[in-house]
Design a protein around this motif. Structure first.
Motif, PDB file in Angstrom:
ATOM      1  N   ASP A  46      41.015  42.959  58.559  1.00 60.24           N
ATOM      2  CA  ASP A  46      41.680  43.146  57.045  1.00 60.24           C
ATOM      3  C   ASP A  46      41.541  44.682  56.917  1.00 60.24           C
ATOM      4  OD1 ASP A  46      41.852  40.285  56.453  1.00 60.24           O
ATOM      5  OD2 ASP A  46      39.659  40.534  56.265  1.00 60.24           O
ATOM      6  N   ILE A  47      40.314  45.478  57.133  1.00 55.33           N
ATOM      7  CA  ILE A  47      40.441  46.799  56.807  1.00 55.33           C
ATOM      8  C   ILE A  47      39.844  47.409  58.116  1.00 55.33           C
ATOM      9  CG2 ILE A  47      39.535  48.576  55.389  1.00 55.33           C
ATOM     10  CD1 ILE A  47      41.383  46.637  53.848  1.00 55.33           C
ATOM     11  N   ILE A  48      40.361  48.752  58.566  1.00 57.34           N
ATOM     12  CA  ILE A  48      39.792  49.567  59.563  1.00 57.34           C
ATOM     13  C   ILE A  48      39.283  50.837  58.857  1.00 57.34           C
ATOM     14  CG2 ILE A  48      40.259  50.613  61.902  1.00 57.34           C
ATOM     15  CD1 ILE A  48      42.054  48.174  62.697  1.00 57.34           C
ATOM     16  N   TYR A 116      41.826  46.253  49.961  1.00 59.26           N
ATOM     17  CA  TYR A 116      42.199  44.763  50.250  1.00 59.26           C
ATOM     18  C   TYR A 116      43.007  43.895  49.110  1.00 59.26           C
ATOM     19  CZ  TYR A 116      41.024  39.999  51.548  1.00 59.26           C
ATOM     20  OH  TYR A 116      40.883  38.685  51.902  1.00 59.26           O
ATOM     21  N   ARG A 117      42.714  44.104  47.557  1.00 57.64           N
ATOM     22  CA  ARG A 117      43.315  43.656  46.813  1.00 57.64           C
ATOM     23  C   ARG A 117      44.820  44.065  46.920  1.00 57.64           C
ATOM     24  NH1 ARG A 117      38.903  44.845  43.652  1.00 57.64           N
ATOM     25  NH2 ARG A 117      39.844  46.489  42.548  1.00 57.64           N
ATOM     26  N   ARG A 118      45.034  45.282  47.056  1.00 59.40           N
ATOM     27  CA  ARG A 118      46.398  45.560  46.929  1.00 59.40           C
ATOM     28  C   ARG A 118      47.433  45.242  48.005  1.00 59.40           C
ATOM     29  NH1 ARG A 118      45.473  50.638  47.102  1.00 59.40           N
ATOM     30  NH2 ARG A 118      46.084  51.367  48.981  1.00 59.40           N
ATOM     31  N   LYS A 119      47.017  45.211  49.117  1.00 58.77           N
ATOM     32  CA  LYS A 119      47.759  44.592  50.395  1.00 58.77           C
ATOM     33  C   LYS A 119      47.572  43.056  50.659  1.00 58.77           C
ATOM     34  CE  LYS A 119      47.695  47.436  53.934  1.00 58.77           C
ATOM     35  NZ  LYS A 119      49.019  47.975  53.918  1.00 58.77           N
ATOM     36  N   THR A 120      46.706  42.773  50.803  1.00 62.65           N
ATOM     37  CA  THR A 120      46.249  41.144  51.034  1.00 62.65           C
ATOM     38  C   THR A 120      46.515  40.436  49.950  1.00 62.65           C
ATOM     39  OG1 THR A 120      44.648  41.904  52.768  1.00 62.65           O
ATOM     40  CG2 THR A 120      44.865  39.564  52.320  1.00 62.65           C
ATOM     41  N   LEU A 121      46.005  40.621  48.761  1.00 65.08           N
ATOM     42  CA  LEU A 121      46.054  39.829  47.747  1.00 65.08           C
ATOM     43  C   LEU A 121      47.233  40.222  46.777  1.00 65.08           C
ATOM     44  CD1 LEU A 121      42.341  39.317  46.639  1.00 65.08           C
ATOM     45  CD2 LEU A 121      43.745  38.143  48.200  1.00 65.08           C
ATOM     46  N   LYS A 122      48.056  41.339  47.174  1.00 71.78           N
ATOM     47  CA  LYS A 122      49.325  41.599  46.660  1.00 71.78           C
ATOM     48  C   LYS A 122      48.706  42.326  45.125  1.00 71.78           C
ATOM     49  CE  LYS A 122      51.348  40.508  50.311  1.00 71.78           C
ATOM     50  NZ  LYS A 122      51.537  41.460  51.433  1.00 71.78           N
ATOM     51  N   GLY A 123      47.668  42.733  44.944  1.00 73.80           N
ATOM     52  CA  GLY A 123      47.181  43.429  43.874  1.00 73.80           C
ATOM     53  C   GLY A 123      46.873  42.250  42.722  1.00 73.80           C
ATOM     54  N   ALA A 124      46.843  41.294  43.037  1.00 78.72           N
ATOM     55  CA  ALA A 124      46.539  40.046  41.945  1.00 78.72           C
ATOM     56  C   ALA A 124      45.035  40.375  41.352  1.00 78.72           C
ATOM     57  CB  ALA A 124      46.712  38.779  42.491  1.00 78.72           C
ATOM     58  N   GLU A 125      44.831  40.203  40.242  1.00 79.04           N
ATOM     59  CA  GLU A 125      43.343  39.828  39.788  1.00 79.04           C
ATOM     60  C   GLU A 125      42.799  38.707  40.198  1.00 79.04           C
ATOM     61  OE1 GLU A 125      41.477  42.442  38.459  1.00 79.04           O
ATOM     62  OE2 GLU A 125      43.004  43.771  38.819  1.00 79.04           O
ATOM     63  N   ASN A 126      43.796  37.425  39.914  1.00 77.99           N
ATOM     64  CA  ASN A 126      43.312  36.280  40.106  1.00 77.99           C
ATOM     65  C   ASN A 126      44.085  35.463  40.857  1.00 77.99           C
ATOM     66  OD1 ASN A 126      40.881  36.166  38.474  1.00 77.99           O
ATOM     67  ND2 ASN A 126      42.214  36.010  36.680  1.00 77.99           N
ATOM     68  N   ILE A 127      44.060  34.672  41.734  1.00 81.77           N
ATOM     69  CA  ILE A 127      44.842  33.804  42.476  1.00 81.77           C
ATOM     70  C   ILE A 127      44.915  32.559  42.186  1.00 81.77           C
ATOM     71  CG2 ILE A 127      45.523  33.287  44.955  1.00 81.77           C
ATOM     72  CD1 ILE A 127      43.611  35.371  45.928  1.00 81.77           C
ATOM     73  N   CYS A 128      46.068  31.964  41.802  1.00 84.97           N
ATOM     74  CA  CYS A 128      46.218  30.705  41.238  1.00 84.97           C
ATOM     75  C   CYS A 128      47.301  29.896  42.003  1.00 84.97           C
ATOM     76  CB  CYS A 128      46.681  30.481  39.862  1.00 84.97           C
ATOM     77  SG  CYS A 128      45.573  31.521  38.564  1.00 84.97           S
ATOM     78  N   PHE A 129      46.767  28.562  42.175  1.00 87.05           N
ATOM     79  CA  PHE A 129      47.708  27.545  42.736  1.00 87.05           C
ATOM     80  C   PHE A 129      47.365  26.307  42.164  1.00 87.05           C
ATOM     81  CE2 PHE A 129      43.903  27.465  45.502  1.00 87.05           C
ATOM     82  CZ  PHE A 129      43.524  26.212  45.707  1.00 87.05           C
ATOM     83  N   ASP A 130      48.494  25.445  41.416  1.00 91.68           N
ATOM     84  CA  ASP A 130      48.384  24.312  40.797  1.00 91.68           C
ATOM     85  C   ASP A 130      47.124  24.581  39.729  1.00 91.68           C
ATOM     86  OD1 ASP A 130      49.990  22.917  42.444  1.00 91.68           O
ATOM     87  OD2 ASP A 130      48.584  21.801  43.678  1.00 91.68           O
TER      88      ASP A 130
END
Length: 224
Positions: A46-48, A116-130
């Motif tokens: 994820d990060i080097i 990591y939040r910026r790249k992998t999670l696309k900057g999302a504070e929270n990740i939601c599904f359904d």
């Protein structure tokens, strides 16, 4: 999150691995250019965290290989030299951040988590599904605002699946992500099955749905 530290100073690399391992990261080491090159060509991270000065090469020369393999891998350059030319060269080749030695581990941690939040999670504070919500900062998982208790490995497995939603994930890549690049030497995936079973049960008990589908002969796919 899986990290690779490319650093030839024994004390510093041990300090970094101990610190980040204690905070729940999967950590690997490379103390030379050749070792780093081999790991980068065989495993995903994820990060080097990449030192510029290595005994058998220049760390900046690894950036092109990293980018050719995985555009989403975060790269943080370390250097004892506060040189603008080094910084610009690394950033122009594809590095994401730059930290000059000496530094506080807390600062490196903040930069890694932000990256990591910026790249992998696309900057999302929270990740939601359904009706589910994942809080990456507190590492908690909710259904209709009620927390679902997950073990550390179950949480890491869930986050890996969500980030790779709608992609087939092999058992070996899942094991490598959760336990590091030595796990693939063991052909016993019972541990993976146990964590998978428990995670599926907790999700399905909350929602009545099974989001993790088995793809015969290939691995698993997380869909929502």
């Amino acid at each position: 999150m899986k990290l690779l530290f490319v650093e030839d100073e024994p004390v510093l690399i041990e300090e970094m691995e101990n610190y980040f391992s204690s905070h729940g990261f999967i950590c690997e080491q490379a103390t030379s250019f050749s070792i780093a090159e081999e790991k980068i060509n065989n495993y995903n991270y994820d990060i080097i965290v990449l030192d510029i000065t290595l005994p058998d090469g220049v760390g900046i020369d690894l950036i092109t290989d990293i980018r050719e393999r995985n555009l989403d891998t975060g790269i943080v350059i370390l250097s004892a030299r506060n040189s603008l030319s080094d910084k610009l060269t690394g950033l122009n080749l594809g590095a994401d951040d730059y930290l000059t030695k000496p530094f506080f581990l807390e600062e490196l941690s903040a930069r890694i988590n932000a990256l990591y939040r910026r790249k992998t999670l696309k900057g999302a504070e929270n990740i939601c599904f359904d009706d589910f919500k994942i809080d990456p900062v507190s590492k908690r998982f909710f259904f209709n605002e009620e927390q679902i208790g997950l073990t550390r490995k179950e949480y890491e497995m869930l986050l890996f699946f969500v980030v790779n939603k709608n992609r087939v994930v092999s058992k070996s890549s899942l094991a490598e992500h959760l336990w590091g690049d030595h796990f693939d030497q063991n052909d016993n995936f019972d541990t993976v099955y146990v964590h998978m079973k428990n995670l599926r049960k907790k999700i399905s008990c909350a929602s009545g749905k099974d989001y993790i589908k088995t793809v015969y002969g290939m691995g698993y796919k997380f869909t929502f």
